[in-house]
Design an enzyme around this catalytic site. Structure first.
Site, short mmCIF file in Angstrom:
data_model
loop_
_atom_site.label_atom_id
_atom_site.label_comp_id
_atom_site.label_asym_id
_atom_site.label_seq_id
_atom_site.Cartn_x
_atom_site.Cartn_y
_atom_site.Cartn_z
N GLU A 61 0.80 -1.23 0.00
CA GLU A 61 0.00 0.00 0.00
C GLU A 61 0.83 1.28 0.00
O GLU A 61 0.85 2.05 0.98
CB GLU A 61 -0.97 0.00 1.18
CG GLU A 61 -1.94 -1.17 1.15
CD GLU A 61 -3.09 -1.04 2.14
OE1 GLU A 61 -3.05 -0.14 2.99
OE2 GLU A 61 -4.03 -1.85 2.05
N GLU A 76 -5.65 -8.39 0.28
CA GLU A 76 -6.31 -8.08 1.56
C GLU A 76 -7.77 -7.74 1.31
O GLU A 76 -8.09 -7.02 0.36
CB GLU A 76 -5.69 -6.86 2.26
CG GLU A 76 -4.37 -7.13 2.92
CD GLU A 76 -3.81 -5.90 3.63
OE1 GLU A 76 -4.59 -5.07 4.13
OE2 GLU A 76 -2.57 -5.79 3.66
C1 FCB Z 1 -4.73 -2.15 5.29
C2 FCB Z 1 -3.38 -2.52 5.84
C3 FCB Z 1 -3.41 -3.56 6.92
C4 FCB Z 1 -4.59 -3.36 7.84
C5 FCB Z 1 -5.86 -3.26 7.04
C6 FCB Z 1 -7.11 -3.14 7.88
O1 FCB Z 1 -4.70 -0.85 4.80
O2 FCB Z 1 -2.56 -3.00 4.82
O3 FCB Z 1 -2.18 -3.52 7.61
O4 FCB Z 1 -4.39 -2.25 8.62
O5 FCB Z 1 -5.79 -2.15 6.19
#
Ligand code: FCB
Length: 439
Positions: free
Chosen positions: A164, A349
């Site tokens: 990210e 994610e």
């Molecule tokens: C993302 C992050 C992870 C966690 C999730 C909820 O942005 O990569 O570390 O904080 O959100």
């Protein structure tokens, strides 16, 4: 209910974590990070909490990995300050030994290791030298990556350079919500470029050493205009350019979007244009993180980029983020059509925070399983429309340190009692393992 049978036979099911959020920074000779500094300052993190203990995963990793048995893969990150406590120079052998054991333990459980080299735990010593605003960071990151891959590179399934970059650069240097907590367009603009330069540096080095399956993990949010007025549509286009387009466009087309350059160009490092060719070098896969949408509108009272974001009227998770699965389907198709074509995509994610209560060793969290199912449905739709999506990683295996939210927001499939470190698999965990274990 969707199970592994509804996806291509090679589709990878897994769960994700990151080092600082679970390991316990106070163990094993790890150095201080900019998150330790940031958390120590009043008001930055809920309850002033930091990752000193976190989930004590440093000592409990074997039991934690047992929880993943049946899945295909585990996404985790190495901790820069654990391996190089000063960011550069002397190596903390205990730190490397830990990841050596971790990778072996992952493989022993039949799980493919998906490594991320940077998930935000910048060594404090490098933060002191400007961190992501200093162009030298590309070399520092390159040197760190060499140390990591010399030790564990032979056993990894895939490697992502960074997690990210929008959060590394914009959230942390413009919005000030994450370490180092700056609200400065010049610092943010430089970080927005240096983070990609660091990616390119590590890609060069990894290609040179023959490392395989190289990618990067980007976060996307569905940017929706508050209404159809020209000013709000323009504000949304700017937000979309900074959030959703900056990185993927640089990586795949070698350019930055005009809507973002209009404010950032004056602050980019001199000669940035000549870096774009390196930044655009091929990757083997793209990681997509997706959680929610933003409702965007013009904010004339503020400096560039003159927009504000809000959450809409849909049901929200415990962290206040709207549940908007359609945004994932739409973004995956857009990423395929406009940027990556047939390149493999992993959803690296996706998950929800819930105010989970553990009673009698049970956590009943039907909304979480529903959340997963709705997002899997969107992934399936995107695959049907031709996107080459090869896997899904739930965020996160464990409840953990949720950055500025401290330990309050629980994203895990497995409940963690932070006072006792007891792990209790939630109902969603049992559903996830039984639906996605290939039998
Ligand atoms: C993302 C992050 C992870 C966690 C999730 C909820 O942005 O990569 O570390 O904080 O959100």
């Amino acid at each position: 209910m969707l199970t592994f049978k509804d996806f291509p036979s090679e589709f990878t099911f897994g769960a994700a974590t990151s080092s600082y959020q679970i390991e316990g920074q106070s163990f094993g000779g790890a150095g201080n990070t900019h998150w330790d500094q940031f958390a120590a300052k009043h008001g930055n993190v809920v309850n002033g909490e930091d990752g000193a203990i976190a989930c004590d995963h440093y000592h409990r990793y074997e039991g934690d990995l047992d929880l993943l048995k049946g899945l295909d893969a585990y996404r985790f990150s190495t901790n820069w300050a654990r391996i190089l406590p000063e960011g550069r120079g002397p190596v903390n052998q205990q730190g490397l030994d830990f990841y050596d054991r971790l990778v072996d333990a992952t493989l022993e459980r039949g799980l493919k290791p998906y490594l991320t080299l940077y998930h935000w735990e910048l060594p404090a010593a490098l933060a002191d030298q400007g961190g992501w605003t200093n162009p030298e960071i590309a070399k520092w990151f390159g040197d760190y990556s060499d140390v990591v891959l010399d030790r564990i590179g032979d056993r990894l399934e895939t490697v992502a350079t960074l997690n990210e970059p929008w959060c590394v650069a914009w959230l942390s240097h413009f919005l000030g919500h994450h370490a180092p907590g700056l609200t400065d367009l010049r610092a943010a603009s430089r970080a927005m470029h240096h983070v990609l330069l660091a990616h390119a540096e590590v890609m060069d080095r990894m290609r040179a050493r023959g490392q395989k399956e190289l990618g990067i993990v980007l976060n996307f949010e569905y940017a929706q205009s508050l209404d159809n007025t020209p000013q709000n549509l323009a504000a949304t286009a700017t937000c979309d350019a900074i959030f959703n387009r900056w990185f993927v466009e640089a990586l795949t087309h070698g350019k930055y979007p005009d809507e973002a350059l209009s404010g950032m160009a004056p602050f980019l490092p001199d000669g940035w244009e000549k870096d774009m060719e390196r930044i655009q070098q091929p990757i083997d896969w793209l990681g997509v993180n997706y959680y929610t949408r933003q409702i965007v509108s013009l904010d004339p009272a503020t400096d560039w980029p003159h927009y504000k974001t809000a959450h809409g009227e849909l049901p929200k998770t415990d962290i206040g983020w709207e549940v908007y699965p359609q945004g994932l389907g739409s973004l995956l198709s857009r990423i395929k059509d406009e940027y990556v074509g047939d390149l493999p995509i992993y959803v690296t994610e996706n998950g929800m925070a819930r105010n989970d209560i553990c009673a009698n060793n049970l956590v009943n969290d039907p909304e979480r399983w529903d959340f997963v199912q709705q997002h899997m449905q969107e992934i399936k739709g995107a695959i049907d429309r031709g996107a080459n999506i090869q896997g899904y990683f739930y965020w996160s295996l464990l409840d953990n340190y949720e950055w500025a939210f401290g330990y309050e927001k629980r994203f895990g499939l497995v409940h963690v009692d932070f006072a006792t470190q007891k792990r209790t698999p939630k109902q969603s965990y049992h559903n996830f393992i039984s639906a996605f274990t290939k039998t």
